[in-house]
Design a protein around this motif. Structure first.
Motif, PDB file in Angstrom:
ATOM      1  N   GLU A  71      18.190 -41.695 -27.205  1.00 36.35           N
ATOM      2  CA  GLU A  71      19.063 -41.650 -25.925  1.00 36.35           C
ATOM      3  C   GLU A  71      20.401 -40.726 -25.786  1.00 36.35           C
ATOM      4  OE1 GLU A  71      19.520 -45.424 -24.178  1.00 36.35           O
ATOM      5  OE2 GLU A  71      19.018 -44.535 -22.085  1.00 36.35           O
ATOM      6  N   CYS A  74      20.072 -37.556 -24.750  1.00 33.44           N
ATOM      7  CA  CYS A  74      19.759 -37.213 -23.365  1.00 33.44           C
ATOM      8  C   CYS A  74      21.096 -37.534 -22.683  1.00 33.44           C
ATOM      9  CB  CYS A  74      18.873 -38.179 -22.772  1.00 33.44           C
ATOM     10  SG  CYS A  74      17.318 -38.406 -23.913  1.00 33.44           S
ATOM     11  N   ARG A  95      18.446 -36.079 -18.266  1.00 31.86           N
ATOM     12  CA  ARG A  95      19.111 -37.479 -18.733  1.00 31.86           C
ATOM     13  C   ARG A  95      17.741 -38.169 -18.923  1.00 31.86           C
ATOM     14  NH1 ARG A  95      18.920 -41.532 -20.249  1.00 31.86           N
ATOM     15  NH2 ARG A  95      20.005 -43.580 -19.765  1.00 31.86           N
ATOM     16  N   TRP A  96      16.814 -37.863 -18.358  1.00 30.05           N
ATOM     17  CA  TRP A  96      15.613 -38.909 -18.150  1.00 30.05           C
ATOM     18  C   TRP A  96      14.451 -38.120 -19.081  1.00 30.05           C
ATOM     19  CZ3 TRP A  96      17.224 -43.588 -17.567  1.00 30.05           C
ATOM     20  CH2 TRP A  96      18.129 -43.872 -16.734  1.00 30.05           C
ATOM     21  N   HIS A  98      13.241 -38.542 -21.998  1.00 27.55           N
ATOM     22  CA  HIS A  98      12.677 -39.491 -22.991  1.00 27.55           C
ATOM     23  C   HIS A  98      12.245 -40.803 -22.533  1.00 27.55           C
ATOM     24  CE1 HIS A  98      12.602 -37.445 -26.988  1.00 27.55           C
ATOM     25  NE2 HIS A  98      13.614 -36.472 -26.506  1.00 27.55           N
ATOM     26  N   THR A  99      11.965 -40.955 -20.952  1.00 23.78           N
ATOM     27  CA  THR A  99      11.857 -42.187 -20.699  1.00 23.78           C
ATOM     28  C   THR A  99      10.304 -42.421 -20.085  1.00 23.78           C
ATOM     29  OG1 THR A  99      14.047 -42.384 -20.058  1.00 23.78           O
ATOM     30  CG2 THR A  99      12.489 -43.977 -18.781  1.00 23.78           C
TER      31      THR A  99
END
Ligand SMILES: [Fe+2]
Ligand SMILES: [Fe+2]
Ligand SMILES: [Fe+2]
Length: 401
Positions: A71, A74, A95-96, A98-99
């Protein structure tokens, strides 16, 4: 070209960003995204890992399908992308990236951001599995990878995204394009179409600042080195009476002078003792790598020299080109003096920071040895209070926004 610089962080696994960009964009075509959406996938793919500067962190992130420590990059990537205006709209995609899809649904985001982020995530995970595959042949490696990915349909990866990816990846050419030569042609072709826009000096400084931050984040010992060298160099350029635009360009070159260090493994940059022969060679090539990256950018021909010549000596005998005299233009001499002075005023793994007087003494002796430019060093003496503040003070980096 700047994505080439990011690729260097992988050291042995280059082209990760380009492969992710290619796979994501190709699946985006199947999804029927418009031209702006495809450009976004290309750029988000190329720059999604810009929060990763250290070879250590890079190896954690590519270690496997599930890494818990992912995280931080990111969040760092989001901040970096947001600070460069032309790509700022992709900050939340980075930002997202790896979600899991199921978790993304719970976050208040525009659907387009979810889509782009999850597409980058899927391409990223496929590339990591390829990297870890024991199978060298891409066409053989794809079979178990597709099987593993399919099991995540609707969970980790959105169903519509997964289906588009599987359709895009259903032919051999999709996988064979991941080979370096084919990939280079694909990205090169698209980049030529996209990159033909003029950038203002302000945008250029923002972008250079992003890359300076990435380089400086490689080691706590080089934290803030690049932008501080840049602000010293700008002061010296002003003192040398270069015009305003040229001062800005000197600043850009100085921000990027150590970009080739992205290729140097962390353990060498942070080694507390004396470097052995091979380690020294590895460090020495950073100035050449800086030149390699910058000289291929249209309009950067001169700045590539100003940046890459920072370890050259006026008398010759510096590295990596060994040029001297007139070949070492004034702008390069300004960057070289700023680099030496700032580095002496900063802790290094093998020594503590030096006092201003000791630092100036060393700079003066480098003038007597014919290494640094005497006129530039006298400008440093004249403006020592300002240069000292730029090199070590508490002021914020000037982003030019
Ligand atoms: Fe990645
Ligand atoms: Fe350097
Ligand atoms: Fe440096």
């Amino acid at each position: 070209m700047l994505s080439d610089a990011l690729d260097l962080v992988g050291v042995d696994d280059v082209f990760h960003g380009k492969r992710v960009a290619y796979m994501a964009r190709t699946a985006g075509v199947v999804l029927g995204l418009d031209a702006a959406g495809l450009d976004d996938l290309l750029h988000a793919g190329l720059f999604h890992d810009c929060g990763v500067s250290t070879t250590r962190e890079h190896s954690v992130i590519v270690a496997g399908l599930d890494s818990k420590d992912d995280e931080a990059h990111c969040l760092r990537g989001e901040v970096l992308v947001a600070s460069f205006q032309p790509l700022a709209h992709l900050a939340s995609v980075v930002r997202w990236h790896h979600t899991d899809a199921v978790d993304l649904e719970l976050i208040d985001l525009p659907d387009r951001t979810r889509l782009l982020a999850n597409m980058v995530f899927l391409a990223d995970r496929v590339d990591v599995m390829l990297f870890n595959s024991p199978e060298e042949d891409l066409l053989l490696a794809r079979v178990p990878i597709l099987e593993m990915v399919r099991q995540q349909r609707g969970i980790r990866f959105r169903a519509d995204i997964m289906d588009a990816f599987l359709a895009a990846a259903s032919n051999e050419a999709f996988w064979l394009t991941l080979e370096p030569r084919a990939l280079g042609l694909y990205i090169g072709h698209l980049a030529r179409n996209l990159a033909n826009r003029e950038m203002s000096v302000t945008e250029l400084r923002q972008l250079a600042f992003v890359f300076a931050t990435i380089v400086d984040a490689k080691s706590p010992f080089t934290a803030e080195h690049s932008w501080r060298v840049a602000s010293v160099a700008r002061r010296l350029a002003a003192a040398a009476q270069l015009d305003d635009e040229r001062q800005g360009l000197v600043e850009v070159a100085a921000l990027l002078h150590d970009i080739g260090k992205l290729r140097v493994p962390d353990h060498i940059l942070e080694k507390p003792g004396t470097l052995n022969g091979p380690e020294r060679m590895r460090i020495t090539r950073h100035a050449f790598d800086t030149w390699q990256i910058l000289s291929r950018i249209d309009g950067f021909e001169e700045m590539a020299q100003w940046a890459a010549y920072h370890h050259e000596w006026v008398c010759g005998g510096g590295y990596p080109f060994g040029i001297s005299g007139k070949g070492l233009v004034r702008e390069a001499r300004l960057v070289a003096v700023a680099d030496v002075f700032q580095a002496l005023r900063q802790d290094r793994p093998y020594r503590g920071r030096m006092s201003v007087d000791t630092a100036l003494g060393i700079v003066d002796s480098m003038v007597s040895q014919g290494k640094l430019d005497a006129d530039v060093v006298s400008l440093l003496h004249l403006d020592i209070i300002g240069c000292e503040a730029a090199a070590t003070g508490t002021q914020e980096p000037f982003l030019g926004m």
